[in-house]
Design an enzyme around this catalytic site. Sequence first.
Site, mmCIF file in Angstrom:
data_model
loop_
_atom_site.group_PDB
_atom_site.id
_atom_site.type_symbol
_atom_site.label_atom_id
_atom_site.label_comp_id
_atom_site.label_asym_id
_atom_site.label_seq_id
_atom_site.Cartn_x
_atom_site.Cartn_y
_atom_site.Cartn_z
ATOM 1 N N GLU A 79 -9.654 2.429 -8.406
ATOM 2 C CA GLU A 79 -8.346 1.986 -7.921
ATOM 3 C C GLU A 79 -7.876 0.782 -8.740
ATOM 4 O O GLU A 79 -8.581 -0.221 -8.857
ATOM 5 C CB GLU A 79 -8.424 1.591 -6.437
ATOM 6 C CG GLU A 79 -7.090 1.183 -5.862
ATOM 7 C CD GLU A 79 -7.179 0.765 -4.412
ATOM 8 O OE1 GLU A 79 -6.264 1.080 -3.642
ATOM 9 O OE2 GLU A 79 -8.179 0.096 -4.046
ATOM 10 N N CYS A 82 -1.375 0.834 -0.737
ATOM 11 C CA CYS A 82 -2.553 1.699 -0.706
ATOM 12 C C CYS A 82 -2.182 3.167 -0.826
ATOM 13 O O CYS A 82 -3.011 3.989 -1.236
ATOM 14 C CB CYS A 82 -3.337 1.457 0.574
ATOM 15 S SG CYS A 82 -2.358 1.692 2.081
ATOM 16 N N LYS A 136 -5.708 -13.011 10.964
ATOM 17 C CA LYS A 136 -6.059 -13.719 9.730
ATOM 18 C C LYS A 136 -5.290 -13.053 8.594
ATOM 19 O O LYS A 136 -5.705 -12.030 8.050
ATOM 20 C CB LYS A 136 -7.571 -13.646 9.482
ATOM 21 C CG LYS A 136 -8.141 -14.804 8.626
ATOM 22 C CD LYS A 136 -7.688 -14.828 7.199
ATOM 23 C CE LYS A 136 -8.339 -13.714 6.391
ATOM 24 N NZ LYS A 136 -7.935 -13.812 4.911
ATOM 25 N N GLU A 156 -8.573 0.662 7.159
ATOM 26 C CA GLU A 156 -7.747 1.420 6.207
ATOM 27 C C GLU A 156 -7.961 0.745 4.872
ATOM 28 O O GLU A 156 -7.540 -0.400 4.665
ATOM 29 C CB GLU A 156 -6.277 1.404 6.643
ATOM 30 C CG GLU A 156 -5.432 2.410 5.893
ATOM 31 C CD GLU A 156 -4.798 1.819 4.660
ATOM 32 O OE1 GLU A 156 -5.265 2.146 3.537
ATOM 33 O OE2 GLU A 156 -3.859 1.031 4.796
#
Length: 473
Positions: free
Chosen positions: A374, A281, A171, A247
């Site tokens: 973040e 990331c 996906k 992750e």
Amino acid sequence: MSYQNGHFIGGEWIAEGATFANHDPVTGAEIGRIHEAGRETVDRAVTAARRAQPGWAALPVAERAAWLRRLADGMEARFDDLVAAEVADTGKDAVQARTLDIPRGAANFRVFADIAAQRPDNAYHLPGTLSYTIRRPLGVVAVIVPWNLPFLLTTWKAGAALVAGNTIVIKPSELTPGSAAVLADIAAQVGLPAGVLNVVNGPGAGSAGEFLAGHPGVDGVTFTGESRTGSAIMRTVADGVKPISFELGGKNAGLIFADARLDAAVEGSVRSVFTNGGQVCLCTERLYVERPIYEEFARRLAKRAEELSREREPMPMISAGHREKVLSYYRLAASEGAEVLAGGGVPPWAESGYHVEPTVLTGLPQGSRVNQEEIFGPVCHIAPFDTEAEAVALANDSRYGLAATVWTRDLSRAHRVAAAVQAGLVWVNTWFLRDLRTPFGGLRLSGIGREGGVHSLDFYSEPSTVTIKLEDA
């Protein structure tokens, strides 16, 4: 740029479900419409994967590895198509797609093919007893991929899952479906058995992602993306106690010591802050610089950020919504009292698309939201430190723990600090340098589990121990 906009299920393209728009981040223009998978479509994909899995798992690992190499060859044959799809979806620099994203996709498949084919078995001996372990694939694995490095991360997960004997349903992010569609087309072209690799499209919550993660026919979920989405997937799979590998986000720190090679530290930080518009990331959003070189480092990094903006270095945000999120943090920084050394808004030349300025901030307290949350854009905050212990404490003052960089010429300090910083990956005098055999993953809100090399094969399979009592002669 052209690719299929439906779902790839059981070796066939299926165009069903309402459509949603796909946009070019550089211009904001609509470049296509993608079909959204509902529950029935996802169920069809999982059913196709379940039907194919026993036959795929029954193949010797050397044959599954050979299939991965054929797929890697197919990626190289369709190299330009993959680059075009990746650039159109993400808006990233074509040079990055050509030198990193697409080559790494083929490398991922080849590396996992080699590791799996050469991995030794384990056996244990006691007097009169032999025990050995065998590994069984999980079954059907949901591969849920983000929008920042879509092809690299799809192949990173798919290659290991497939060679371990699983079948997969991918996906991709609804924002970047193109390269997954080309990968599915490659699978059809090389003759991969139907149902081994499937692709469904759509958003996450209340759509394809949620339906896939929660499907009773899915035996494991691998996901890269936001920590908040990871938490939602955990709740979805809790009743089934499914294996998960996550992750997630990061608020990565970079530590620059006074003995570092300043040129290398500046240019390395330019890469680690601004690559892909900060939408990786592993990017650095917090920089801590030893006080004797703090002002010089900050001045030089700000100058490089301004140069990138003037050169119109392509770093659009992935969507209008994400652009607004990043800009909201720029406004927040100003309201919290930050000194803006470079950037802080929209480039004056940006008449369309989702561009923001490369931004360098300073002057905020450690506990400010800009230093704790973040942002996922081309922005960093710089602060000074005086001692090694202070630098480590600042780096570890975060709910995240994915990656860190350390810049120093002191070998002993490099080892001390690397061991003390609480992060899944620590780079010394470099950034984003990866050996694909090493474990990859983070601590705390940055994820669960490790992938890479045999660590991936361990996640995508379960060990069983066989113990045999040997009869006396």
